[in-house]
Design an enzyme around this catalytic site. Structure first.
Site, short mmCIF file in Angstrom:
data_model
loop_
_atom_site.label_atom_id
_atom_site.label_comp_id
_atom_site.label_asym_id
_atom_site.label_seq_id
_atom_site.Cartn_x
_atom_site.Cartn_y
_atom_site.Cartn_z
N ASP A 51 0.85 -1.07 0.11
CA ASP A 51 -0.01 0.08 -0.14
C ASP A 51 0.70 1.57 0.49
OD1 ASP A 51 1.19 -0.42 2.55
OD2 ASP A 51 -0.55 -0.74 3.39
N ASN A 59 -7.28 -2.11 14.01
CA ASN A 59 -8.72 -2.71 13.94
C ASN A 59 -9.02 -4.09 13.39
OD1 ASN A 59 -7.95 -1.23 11.61
ND2 ASN A 59 -9.30 -0.10 11.51
N HIS A 92 -6.91 -4.58 10.74
CA HIS A 92 -6.96 -4.40 8.80
C HIS A 92 -6.08 -4.90 8.47
CE1 HIS A 92 -5.15 0.17 9.67
NE2 HIS A 92 -4.45 -1.28 8.93
N GLU A 104 -9.81 -1.82 6.02
CA GLU A 104 -10.56 -1.57 6.99
C GLU A 104 -11.81 -2.60 7.38
OE1 GLU A 104 -9.24 0.53 9.07
OE2 GLU A 104 -7.85 2.64 7.72
C1 GLP Z 1 -0.39 0.75 8.38
C2 GLP Z 1 -0.23 -0.06 7.24
C3 GLP Z 1 -0.49 -1.68 7.11
C4 GLP Z 1 -0.02 -2.20 8.39
C5 GLP Z 1 0.01 -1.77 9.99
C6 GLP Z 1 -0.16 -2.06 11.39
O1 GLP Z 1 -1.97 0.57 8.63
N1 GLP Z 1 -0.63 -0.19 6.15
O2 GLP Z 1 0.33 -2.89 6.56
O3 GLP Z 1 -0.41 -3.66 9.24
O4 GLP Z 1 -0.31 0.04 9.60
O5 GLP Z 1 1.18 -1.44 11.56
P1 GLP Z 1 1.77 -1.31 12.88
O6 GLP Z 1 2.96 -2.21 12.38
O7 GLP Z 1 2.51 0.05 12.60
O8 GLP Z 1 1.48 -1.43 13.76
#
Ligand code: GLP
Length: 240
Positions: free
Chosen positions: A67, A135, A137, A142
């Site tokens: 992404d 949440n 995702h 989402e």
């Molecule tokens: C972002 C990314 C996700 C990732 C999530 C959790 O929203 N788009 O791919 O898994 O954050 O991030 P973190 O690993 O920093 O908790």
């Protein structure tokens, strides 16, 4: 789903890197689906170390990222392209021309989504690395995202904007839109490795592993995939 509970973040980094290194050793032309966020940084550090010691080579590896924020180009320090260069690509022997991240500043974002789905259909991930949002995702899919979705533009939820604001100077600077591989593009990967650490991920991890499979928790779809490895620390596993 194979769930592995480890002591801490450091062990997620070591074990996760061993799994990805195994894929590269088995197939030097492997396609790696990669993720951003704090969760995979330890894995990248270990992979960099292995590459610098000559244990693995990225020379023929191709990568597809999940992404990108809309409106941030690759020179922006909070863009996911910048993150990948900074945490992995700049430190290993990969050809950057073989590294792909959705273009969040494309003139026509709809066309960019179509282009990206074609790209991942033609370069199926041998392994897809994922983190999980608090949440539930995955990538930027989402809650409520249909399981058959392909690359698309999303409006980020308030929850995600708040979670991700820790990396920006101010919450008002967090983009409100992103381009993301869809759930179908992720499920198409041959193997999926999902990692999580910390208490704030415990509920999402529970919903992913033991909850009902439905769009309320996008990560629950992984219960339908034949080859998923989950690596979590004790805190993230505390509700299992
Ligand atoms: C972002 C990314 C996700 C990732 C999530 C959790 O929203 N788009 O791919 O898994 O954050 O991030 P973190 O690993 O920093 O908790």
């Amino acid at each position: 789903m194979k769930v592995i509970v480890v002591e801490n973040y450091q062990q997620i980094g070591q074990l996760g890197a061993q799994i990805i290194a195994g894929v590269i050793k088995n197939n030097p032309n492997a396609v790696l689906g990669l993720a951003t966020g704090t969760s995979p940084i330890g894995i990248y550090q270990n992979l960099v170390e292995m590459c610098q010691k000559g244990e693995i080579s990225f020379a023929n590896v191709k990568t597809v990222n999940l992404d990108e924020y809309v409106g941030l180009d690759g020179t922006h320090p909070q863009s996911y392209r910048y993150f990948m260069n900074d945490n992995l690509f700049n430190h290993v022997d990969i050809d950057k021309a073989n590294t792909f991240v959705p273009n969040g500043v494309a003139e026509n974002l709809q066309e960019e989504c179509t282009r990206y789905t074609t790209l991942v259909n033609n370069s199926v991930q041998d392994i897809q690395l994922l983190g999980i949002g608090s949440n539930g995702h995955i990538a930027f899919n989402e809650p409520g995202t249909p399981f058959e979705s392909t690359t698309h533009m999303v409006n980020l939820t308030e929850n995600t904007i708040k979670d991700n604001s820790r990396l920006f100077d101010d919450i008002s600077q967090v983009p409100t839109k992103a381009l993301t591989m869809g759930i179908a593009n992720i499920m198409n990967a041959k193997h999926i490795l999902i990692v999580a650490n910390g208490k704030n991920k415990a509920q999402a991890v529970y919903n992913m592993v033991k909850g009902q499979v439905n769009t309320t928790c996008p990560a629950s779809v992984l219960q339908n995939h034949p080859d998923v490895t989950v690596i979590v620390d004790k805190d993230a596993a505390s509700l299992l």
